[in-house]
Scaffold this active site. Structure first.
Site, short mmCIF file in Angstrom:
data_model
loop_
_atom_site.label_atom_id
_atom_site.label_comp_id
_atom_site.label_asym_id
_atom_site.label_seq_id
_atom_site.Cartn_x
_atom_site.Cartn_y
_atom_site.Cartn_z
N TRP A 1 -12.50 -0.78 -6.77
CA TRP A 1 -11.05 -0.72 -7.08
C TRP A 1 -10.84 -1.25 -8.50
O TRP A 1 -9.94 -0.78 -9.22
CB TRP A 1 -10.22 -1.55 -6.10
N SER B 1 -18.42 -11.62 8.19
CA SER B 1 -19.56 -12.44 7.74
C SER B 1 -19.28 -13.89 8.14
O SER B 1 -18.15 -14.22 8.52
CB SER B 1 -19.71 -12.33 6.22
N ARG C 1 -16.24 -2.68 -2.54
CA ARG C 1 -15.05 -1.82 -2.74
C ARG C 1 -14.05 -2.48 -3.68
O ARG C 1 -13.38 -1.80 -4.45
CB ARG C 1 -14.42 -1.42 -1.41
N ASP D 1 -7.08 -4.30 -5.01
CA ASP D 1 -6.81 -2.93 -4.57
C ASP D 1 -5.47 -2.41 -5.09
O ASP D 1 -5.27 -1.21 -5.26
CB ASP D 1 -6.78 -2.83 -3.03
N ASP E 1 0.80 -1.22 0.00
CA ASP E 1 0.00 0.00 0.00
C ASP E 1 0.83 1.28 0.00
O ASP E 1 0.34 2.36 0.37
CB ASP E 1 -0.98 -0.01 1.18
N1 GLY Z 1 -7.30 -1.47 0.44
C1 GLY Z 1 -7.98 -1.96 1.58
C2 GLY Z 1 -9.43 -1.66 1.57
O1 GLY Z 1 -9.97 -1.19 0.58
O2 GLY Z 1 -10.04 -1.88 2.61
#
Ligand code: GLY
Length: 393
Positions: A242, A357, A238, A166, A106
Site C-alpha cells: 500500500w 501471530s 501488504r 492503506d 474504506d
Molecule cells: N485494507 C485492509 C487490508 O489490506 O487488509
C-alpha cells in the site's frame, strides 16, 4: 531465511505483450463466468478452500469485484458485464443512502473501482451520485487537530485515534469529487491526510508502520503499531505494498518532489525483501526457508504502484520500475493465477488477509486463499500493461 538480491531479480523474465493479453483474456473469462453468482450479490473478502461465498454489499471489499467487472468489460466490450456493473452501482447507491456499513475510511476502496469507474466508463448518474455521497461521508472522518482521516470505528473511540497506511488508496475518491464538484474541501482534506500519513508511517529504513496513533488532546504524532503485520517493528507485506502504491498516488495528485524519494525508498525495501519467486510472504520479515504463507495480493498492488509512478519518472527510471512490475506480474500469471475454474472461483491463489501471530491482535482468516482485492489488482496490473489505462483511482 533469505531474500532475492536485486541482481537476481533483474535476471527474472518480464511478461511479454502476448502473455499479458492471454492472462487478461483468461481473467476476463473467469470474471464473466462468475456473473450468475455475483451480480446481485458479491464475493466475500476472501475465499475458503479456493471458493468465495456470496454476500450482501457489506464489508470494505465489495468494490473490488465491481472493479473486476469493469476491467473485464473494458477488455471485452461484453454487454453482460456492462449490465452487471450497472446493477452493482445501484447496490452501492442504496448502501450509502441507507448508511449501511459505511463507518470506515474504506469508502475509496468501495466507491472508486465501482462507481467512479462506472461513471468514467459509462457516464452513469447513479455511479456519480453514489461516489459523491461516499466522498462526502469520507470527509466526515477527518480530524482537524491531528490532520488525518481516522481509519476505523466511531470517531470518538478512545483507542482508535489513528490512521493506517492503506488509507492512501482511499484518497483519489476525494480528488475525483473535488474535480467533479469544484469544491476545494475534498482536495484539501486529501492533501492534509497524505502529508500527515507520509510524514509518519515511513520509518528511517523505509519500512513502514501499518497503523499510526496520534495524541487525541494535542493531535501530535504518538506511536506506530501493527495490526495485521507479524510484529510492531516488522513490515507487513501488504502495508508496504500500500505504501508503494500510496506514495505513487501521493505524488500523482500533489506533485510534491519529496514524495519521489519516499516512493523509491519504500519500493526498494519491498523489492529487497522478495523471495526467490518474487511473491512476498505475508510479512517481509519472512523469506525463503520460512514456513509462512504468502500474500500474492502484495505483489499485484506493488506492481500497480510501480506502473503508476513510472508515468511520472524519466526514461531509465521509468523503464526500471515498469520492468520490475512486468517481472512480478509474470510470476503471478505463471505460478499463482487460477487457470481452471474447478480449482477456484477467484483469480489469484495464495494471498493472506489476516494472519494471527504471537505479537499482533489479528484474527486468523483468509490465509493462503484468494482475496478479492488481490484478484482486482492483478487485473489492474495486467490492464495497465495492456494499454494506456484511464485509472479508476
Ligand atoms: N485494507 C485492509 C487490508 O489490506 O487488509
Amino acid at each position: 531465511m533469505s531474500w532475492i538480491g536485486l541482481k537476481e531479480l533483474m535476471e527474472k523474465p518480464e511478461i511479454s505483450a502476448e502473455e499479458v493479453e492471454e492472462a487478461l483474456g483468461r481473467a476476463a473469462r473467469l470474471v464473466t463466468g462468475n456473473l450468475p453468482e455475483f451480480t446481485k450479490r458479491f464475493p466475500k473478502a476472501y475465499s475458503e478452500n479456493g471458493f468465495y461465498e456470496a454476500t450482501e454489499n457489506v464489508d470494505w471489499t465489495t468494490g473490488f469485484w465491481t472493479g473486476e467487472v469493469w476491467l473485464a468489460y473494458e477488455h471485452t466490450g461484453n454487454k453482460e458485464l456492462l449490465e452487471a456493473g450497472k446493477i452493482q452501482m445501484e447496490s452501492f447507491l442504496e448502501r450509502i443512502e441507507n448508511q449501511r456499513d459505511v463507518e470506515t475510511h474504506d469508502l475509496g476502496f468501495l466507491y472508486s473501482p465501482s462507481c467512479v469507474a462506472g461513471y468514467k466508463l459509462t457516464g452513469s448518474k447513479v455511479g456519480r451520485q453514489a461516489a459523491l455521497m461516499a466522498a462526502r461521508e469520507l470527509t466526515g472522518r477527518f480530524h482537524e487537530k491531528g490532520q488525518f482521516i481516522q481509519a476505523w470505528g466511531p470517531l470518538d473511540a478512545p483507542d482508535n485515534y489513528r490512521l493506517i497506511i492503506d488509507c492512501l488508496l482511499n484518497l483519489p475518491l476525494l480528488y475525483w469529487a473535488s474535480e467533479e464538484t469544484g469544491e476545494e474541501e475534498y482536495r484539501e482534506i486529501a492533501e492534509k491526510h497524505i502529508h500527515t500519513a507520509l510524514a509518519n508511517v515511513v520509518r528511517e529504513d523505509f519500512s513502514t508502520w501499518h497503523t499510526f496513533f496520534f495524541d487525541r488532546e494535542t493531535g501530535a504524532p504518538d506511536h506506530g503499531a501493527t495490526c495485521q503485520g507479524y510484529r510492531d517493528g516488522s513490515a507487513w507485506a501488504r502495508g508496504q505494498a500500500w505504501g508503494v502504491y500510496g506514495t505513487a498516488i501521493g505524488y500523482r495528485y500533489t506533485k510534491r518532489q519529496e514524495y519521489i524519494p519516499l516512493f523509491e525508498g519504500v519500493t526498494d525495501y519491498f523489492l529487497k525483501h522478495l523471495p526467490e519467486d518474487l511473491v512476498p510472504f505475508w510479512d517481509l520479515e519472512f523469506g525463503d526457508g520460512d514456513d509462512e504463507p504468502k500474500d500474492s495480493s502484495s505483489a499485484s498492488i506493488a506492481a500497480c504502484g510501480m506502473l503508476e509512478m513510472a508515468k511520472y519518472l524519466d526514461g531509465e527510471q521509468a523503464k526500471y520500475y515498469r520492468g520490475i512490475a512486468k517481472r512480478l506480474v509474470k510470476a503471478l500469471a505463471d505460478h499463482y493465477a487460477v487457470k481452471n475454474p474447478a480449482v477456484s472461483n477467484g483469480l489469484v491463489l495464495h494471498s493472506t488477509y489476516s494472519n494471527h501471530s504471537p505479537y499482533n491482535t489479528c484474527n486468523h482468516y483468509g490465509v493462503d486463499e484468494c482475496n478479492i482485492w488481490g484478484d482486482y489488482f492483478y487485473m489492474e496490473a495486467l490492464t495497465r500493461l495492456n494499454k494506456d489505462w484511464k485509472v479508476y483511482w
